[in-house]
Design a protein around this motif. Structure first.
Motif, PDB file in Angstrom:
ATOM      1  N   LEU A  92      -4.360  -6.107   0.913  1.00 17.20           N
ATOM      2  CA  LEU A  92      -5.009  -5.645   2.138  1.00 17.20           C
ATOM      3  C   LEU A  92      -4.948  -4.128   2.195  1.00 17.20           C
ATOM      4  O   LEU A  92      -3.874  -3.528   2.124  1.00 17.20           O
ATOM      5  CB  LEU A  92      -4.335  -6.282   3.354  1.00 17.20           C
ATOM      6  CG  LEU A  92      -4.449  -7.813   3.362  1.00 17.20           C
ATOM      7  CD1 LEU A  92      -3.575  -8.420   4.437  1.00 17.20           C
ATOM      8  CD2 LEU A  92      -5.894  -8.252   3.502  1.00 17.20           C
ATOM      9  N   ARG A  93      -6.109  -3.524   2.299  1.00 19.12           N
ATOM     10  CA  ARG A  93      -6.252  -2.072   2.243  1.00 19.12           C
ATOM     11  C   ARG A  93      -5.433  -1.359   3.318  1.00 19.12           C
ATOM     12  O   ARG A  93      -4.902  -0.275   3.086  1.00 19.12           O
ATOM     13  CB  ARG A  93      -7.733  -1.707   2.385  1.00 19.12           C
ATOM     14  CG  ARG A  93      -8.034  -0.259   2.119  1.00 19.12           C
ATOM     15  CD  ARG A  93      -9.506   0.050   2.226  1.00 19.12           C
ATOM     16  NE  ARG A  93     -10.261  -0.755   1.267  1.00 19.12           N
ATOM     17  CZ  ARG A  93     -11.563  -0.983   1.375  1.00 19.12           C
ATOM     18  NH1 ARG A  93     -12.246  -0.491   2.388  1.00 19.12           N
ATOM     19  NH2 ARG A  93     -12.181  -1.706   0.477  1.00 19.12           N
ATOM     20  N   GLU A  94      -5.309  -1.975   4.468  1.00 20.25           N
ATOM     21  CA  GLU A  94      -4.567  -1.343   5.560  1.00 20.25           C
ATOM     22  C   GLU A  94      -3.059  -1.285   5.276  1.00 20.25           C
ATOM     23  O   GLU A  94      -2.344  -0.489   5.881  1.00 20.25           O
ATOM     24  CB  GLU A  94      -4.800  -2.091   6.881  1.00 20.25           C
ATOM     25  CG  GLU A  94      -6.202  -1.935   7.441  1.00 20.25           C
ATOM     26  CD  GLU A  94      -7.246  -2.854   6.788  1.00 20.25           C
ATOM     27  OE1 GLU A  94      -8.430  -2.736   7.143  1.00 20.25           O
ATOM     28  OE2 GLU A  94      -6.882  -3.684   5.919  1.00 20.25           O
ATOM     29  N   ARG A  95      -2.598  -2.106   4.367  1.00 15.82           N
ATOM     30  CA  ARG A  95      -1.152  -2.173   4.079  1.00 15.82           C
ATOM     31  C   ARG A  95      -0.756  -1.495   2.777  1.00 15.82           C
ATOM     32  O   ARG A  95       0.368  -1.022   2.643  1.00 15.82           O
ATOM     33  CB  ARG A  95      -0.703  -3.631   4.048  1.00 15.82           C
ATOM     34  CG  ARG A  95      -0.860  -4.307   5.398  1.00 15.82           C
ATOM     35  CD  ARG A  95      -0.344  -5.729   5.353  1.00 15.82           C
ATOM     36  NE  ARG A  95      -0.636  -6.392   6.608  1.00 15.82           N
ATOM     37  CZ  ARG A  95      -0.823  -7.689   6.735  1.00 15.82           C
ATOM     38  NH1 ARG A  95      -0.722  -8.485   5.690  1.00 15.82           N
ATOM     39  NH2 ARG A  95      -1.102  -8.208   7.916  1.00 15.82           N
ATOM     40  N   HIS A  96      -1.653  -1.488   1.794  1.00 15.82           N
ATOM     41  CA  HIS A  96      -1.310  -0.958   0.465  1.00 15.82           C
ATOM     42  C   HIS A  96      -2.533  -0.345  -0.200  1.00 15.82           C
ATOM     43  O   HIS A  96      -3.666  -0.743   0.073  1.00 15.82           O
ATOM     44  CB  HIS A  96      -0.770  -2.063  -0.446  1.00 15.82           C
ATOM     45  CG  HIS A  96       0.444  -2.732   0.091  1.00 15.82           C
ATOM     46  ND1 HIS A  96       1.676  -2.138   0.103  1.00 15.82           N
ATOM     47  CD2 HIS A  96       0.611  -3.953   0.661  1.00 15.82           C
ATOM     48  CE1 HIS A  96       2.560  -2.952   0.654  1.00 15.82           C
ATOM     49  NE2 HIS A  96       1.931  -4.064   1.010  1.00 15.82           N
ATOM     50  N   GLN A  97      -2.256   0.594  -1.085  1.00 19.00           N
ATOM     51  CA  GLN A  97      -3.276   1.130  -1.978  1.00 19.00           C
ATOM     52  C   GLN A  97      -2.793   0.866  -3.395  1.00 19.00           C
ATOM     53  O   GLN A  97      -1.829   1.485  -3.845  1.00 19.00           O
ATOM     54  CB  GLN A  97      -3.489   2.631  -1.736  1.00 19.00           C
ATOM     55  CG  GLN A  97      -4.155   2.940  -0.410  1.00 19.00           C
ATOM     56  CD  GLN A  97      -5.535   2.322  -0.302  1.00 19.00           C
ATOM     57  OE1 GLN A  97      -6.356   2.441  -1.206  1.00 19.00           O
ATOM     58  NE2 GLN A  97      -5.793   1.640   0.804  1.00 19.00           N
ATOM     59  N   ASP A 155       2.609  -9.039  -0.606  1.00 16.64           N
ATOM     60  CA  ASP A 155       1.812  -7.807  -0.594  1.00 16.64           C
ATOM     61  C   ASP A 155       0.521  -7.920  -1.396  1.00 16.64           C
ATOM     62  O   ASP A 155      -0.437  -7.199  -1.142  1.00 16.64           O
ATOM     63  CB  ASP A 155       2.644  -6.655  -1.153  1.00 16.64           C
ATOM     64  CG  ASP A 155       3.926  -6.458  -0.370  1.00 16.64           C
ATOM     65  OD1 ASP A 155       3.840  -6.250   0.852  1.00 16.64           O
ATOM     66  OD2 ASP A 155       5.010  -6.529  -0.988  1.00 16.64           O
ATOM     67  N   ALA A 172      -9.044 -12.336   6.177  1.00 11.64           N
ATOM     68  CA  ALA A 172      -8.748 -10.931   6.393  1.00 11.64           C
ATOM     69  C   ALA A 172      -9.628 -10.378   7.507  1.00 11.64           C
ATOM     70  O   ALA A 172      -9.145  -9.704   8.425  1.00 11.64           O
ATOM     71  CB  ALA A 172      -8.946 -10.143   5.096  1.00 11.64           C
ATOM     72  N   GLY A 176      -8.881  -8.694  11.323  1.00 12.14           N
ATOM     73  CA  GLY A 176      -9.198  -7.279  11.430  1.00 12.14           C
ATOM     74  C   GLY A 176      -8.703  -6.444  10.257  1.00 12.14           C
ATOM     75  O   GLY A 176      -8.446  -5.253  10.383  1.00 12.14           O
ATOM     76  N   LEU A 177      -8.593  -7.084   9.081  1.00 12.33           N
ATOM     77  CA  LEU A 177      -8.082  -6.428   7.887  1.00 12.33           C
ATOM     78  C   LEU A 177      -9.150  -6.401   6.796  1.00 12.33           C
ATOM     79  O   LEU A 177     -10.128  -7.152   6.852  1.00 12.33           O
ATOM     80  CB  LEU A 177      -6.841  -7.170   7.377  1.00 12.33           C
ATOM     81  CG  LEU A 177      -5.667  -7.220   8.348  1.00 12.33           C
ATOM     82  CD1 LEU A 177      -4.618  -8.230   7.891  1.00 12.33           C
ATOM     83  CD2 LEU A 177      -5.057  -5.829   8.524  1.00 12.33           C
ATOM     84  N   THR A 178      -8.945  -5.548   5.801  1.00 17.10           N
ATOM     85  CA  THR A 178      -9.908  -5.376   4.723  1.00 17.10           C
ATOM     86  C   THR A 178      -9.300  -5.807   3.398  1.00 17.10           C
ATOM     87  O   THR A 178      -8.277  -5.267   2.986  1.00 17.10           O
ATOM     88  CB  THR A 178     -10.340  -3.897   4.611  1.00 17.10           C
ATOM     89  OG1 THR A 178     -10.727  -3.430   5.899  1.00 17.10           O
ATOM     90  CG2 THR A 178     -11.484  -3.742   3.620  1.00 17.10           C
ATOM     91  N   ASP A 180      -9.017  -5.955  -0.531  1.00 16.01           N
ATOM     92  CA  ASP A 180      -9.350  -5.075  -1.660  1.00 16.01           C
ATOM     93  C   ASP A 180      -8.850  -5.720  -2.928  1.00 16.01           C
ATOM     94  O   ASP A 180      -8.085  -6.678  -2.903  1.00 16.01           O
ATOM     95  CB  ASP A 180      -8.678  -3.706  -1.454  1.00 16.01           C
ATOM     96  CG  ASP A 180      -9.537  -2.551  -1.952  1.00 16.01           C
ATOM     97  OD1 ASP A 180     -10.425  -2.792  -2.802  1.00 16.01           O
ATOM     98  OD2 ASP A 180      -9.316  -1.432  -1.492  1.00 16.01           O
TER      99      ASP A 180
END
Length: 180
Positions: A92-97, A155, A172, A176-178, A180
């Motif tokens: 999830l982009r909001e939590r990790h890159q 994660d 997701a 409200g999550l993205t 990736d």
């Protein structure tokens, strides 16, 4: 008719449409084959079951074939359904890159039993210079993998283009999550 079992490596899904349609339309029967499509439990297990004679054919992926043969198996790859392996890790982009293997250090990754996450991820981490002890790999029931990612219990998760990715995306978006 000559009876053969085809192990689908999982439940009926998009990548099995050709095999299931051919059974339904009688294409195999017209060639003298009575094909039974059976549920599988992952590509690695399916590949080993073909090697052990539990079924005549199966949907196995090239990495599972390589692992089978490296461990003394004799299974052979005779055709391709997916030209590109449809698996990866979703997060999830909001939590990790996560852009490179080293970004997995300190994270928890979930995947099903006998999945690429269990079998190949440790080898891939080694090949990319990431200490496998720095990545926690959990074996999860496939029915809870999506929820575990959305709820933040893991994660990153094994994600399959042909079946689970749309579920990940839907869940997701609902949270409200993205993806990736």
């Amino acid at each position: 008719l000559h009876k053969v079992k085809f192990n689908m490596a999982w439940l009926p899904q998009g990548s099995m449409a050709g095999v299931i349609t051919a059974i339904d339309k009688g294409y195999y029967a017209a060639r003298g084959l009575e094909v039974e499509a059976v549920r599988g439990f992952g590509g690695t297990r399916t590949t080993n079951e073909v090697d052990q004679g539990m079924c005549e054919f199966g949907y196995g992926d090239p990495p599972s074939l390589i692992l089978n043969r490296a461990n003394g198996g004799t299974v052979r790859h005779i055709g391709v359904i997916n030209a590109n392996w449809p698996a990866g890790l979703c997060f999830l982009r909001e939590r990790h890159q996560i852009a490179k293997p080293a970004d997995l250090a300190g994270l928890t990754v979930g995947g099903g039993q006998n999945s690429a996450v269990q079998v190949l991820l440790p080898l891939w981490l080694d090949r990319n210079g990431v200490d496998r002890d720095k990545v926690q790999i959990l074996q999860l029931n496939p029915s809870v993998i999506v929820a575990s990612l959305i709820e933040g219990k893991i994660d990153a998760a094994e994600c399959w283009l042909g079946n689970s990715r749309p579920l990940f995306q839907q869940q997701a978006a609902a949270a409200g999550l993205t993806l990736d």
